[in-house]
Scaffold this active site. Structure first.
Site, PDB file in Angstrom:
ATOM      1  N   GLY A 129     -25.924  30.926 -12.509  1.00 39.43           N
ATOM      2  CA  GLY A 129     -24.571  30.236 -11.576  1.00 39.43           C
ATOM      3  C   GLY A 129     -23.747  30.263 -11.991  1.00 39.43           C
ATOM      4  CD  GLN A 188     -21.485  24.400 -10.746  1.00 44.04           C
ATOM      5  OE1 GLN A 188     -21.771  25.176 -11.103  1.00 44.04           O
ATOM      6  NE2 GLN A 188     -22.212  23.662 -12.391  1.00 44.04           N
ATOM      7  CB  CYS A 210     -27.525  21.591 -11.830  1.00 46.35           C
ATOM      8  SG  CYS A 210     -25.297  21.538 -10.710  1.00 46.35           S
ATOM      9  CG  LEU A 211     -24.558  25.272 -15.971  1.00 41.96           C
ATOM     10  CD1 LEU A 211     -23.684  26.540 -15.949  1.00 41.96           C
ATOM     11  CD2 LEU A 211     -25.122  25.343 -17.195  1.00 41.96           C
ATOM     12  CG  HIS A 249     -27.627  26.067  -7.148  1.00 43.29           C
ATOM     13  ND1 HIS A 249     -28.360  24.850  -8.024  1.00 43.29           N
ATOM     14  CD2 HIS A 249     -26.461  25.864  -8.182  1.00 43.29           C
ATOM     15  CE1 HIS A 249     -28.089  23.795  -9.138  1.00 43.29           C
ATOM     16  NE2 HIS A 249     -26.736  24.391  -8.709  1.00 43.29           N
ATOM     17  CD  GLU A 250     -23.705  28.789  -8.693  1.00 46.19           C
ATOM     18  OE1 GLU A 250     -22.991  27.800  -8.666  1.00 46.19           O
ATOM     19  OE2 GLU A 250     -25.298  28.119  -9.132  1.00 46.19           O
ATOM     20  CG  HIS A 265     -22.465  23.871  -6.862  1.00 43.53           C
ATOM     21  ND1 HIS A 265     -22.119  22.474  -7.160  1.00 43.53           N
ATOM     22  CD2 HIS A 265     -23.234  24.542  -8.297  1.00 43.53           C
ATOM     23  CE1 HIS A 265     -23.114  22.322  -8.732  1.00 43.53           C
ATOM     24  NE2 HIS A 265     -23.568  23.681  -8.228  1.00 43.53           N
TER      25      HIS A 265
HETATM   26 NI    NI Z   1     -25.404  23.977  -9.994  1.00 41.87          NI
END
Ligand code: NI
Length: 170
Positions: free
Chosen positions: A44, A49, A89-90, A131-132, A135
């Protein structure tokens, strides 16, 4: 491909703005977010991000035939059951930790043309949505850990980052 913002950047801490206009620029952003997600081999990716403080995230789980954009999402229901699973997480690359999430969630959102839809998700899909969604509120998975575990993850991340920077300078 868009650059992925890393932890420490203030944009990851902002609450995002709602999307009001569903135009070609929005659809281009969504395409670019999917491309960036694929390139990073992630599950995701949320707009902050990639430096855009808007209420959008994309999820891709090829094994389950899931590839979906969520615009202006609202979580409308959660299971009583919660479960722990490793998460990454990216924006905190290379670091993973066990995070507690609802086992399933229901979500209302809009697609890239403004059409509303609802999804009930479980397993990895449910975890990715939560999770997203975090964000979009300026929240990262490490914020859901104990202070001690959060400090451990962040220290490991910094150490790894500095090690890589040193290697590059040589
Ligand atoms: Ni993340």
């Amino acid at each position: 491909m868009l650059d992925i913002v890393k932890i420490g950047d203030e944009i990851l801490r902002e609450k995002t703005e709602k999307i009001e206009v569903f135009d070609d620029a929005l659809r281009l952003l969504v395409d670019a977010m999917f491309e960036t997600l694929d390139e990073a081999e992630g599950v995701g990716l949320a707009a902050p991000q990639v430096g855009v403080s808007k209420s959008i995230f994309v999820i891709s789980i090829p094994d389950e035939n899931i590839r979906k954009v969520f615009i202006n999402p609202v979580i409308t229901g959660t299971s009583e059951r919660e479960e722990y699973h490793d998460e990454g997480c990216l924006s905190i690359p290379g670091q993973f930790w066990s995070v507690k999430r609802f086992s399933s969630v229901s979500v209302q959102a809009q697609d890239e043309n403004g059409r509303p839809f609802t999804v009930k998700a479980e397993g990895l899909y449910s975890r990715a949505i939560q999770h997203e969604f975090d964000h979009l509120q300026g929240r990262l998975y490490v914020d859901r850990l104990s202070d001690k575990d959060k400090a451990t993850v962040l220290a490991r991340y910094e150490k790894e980052k500095n090690r890589k920077a040193t290697r590059r300078r040589r």
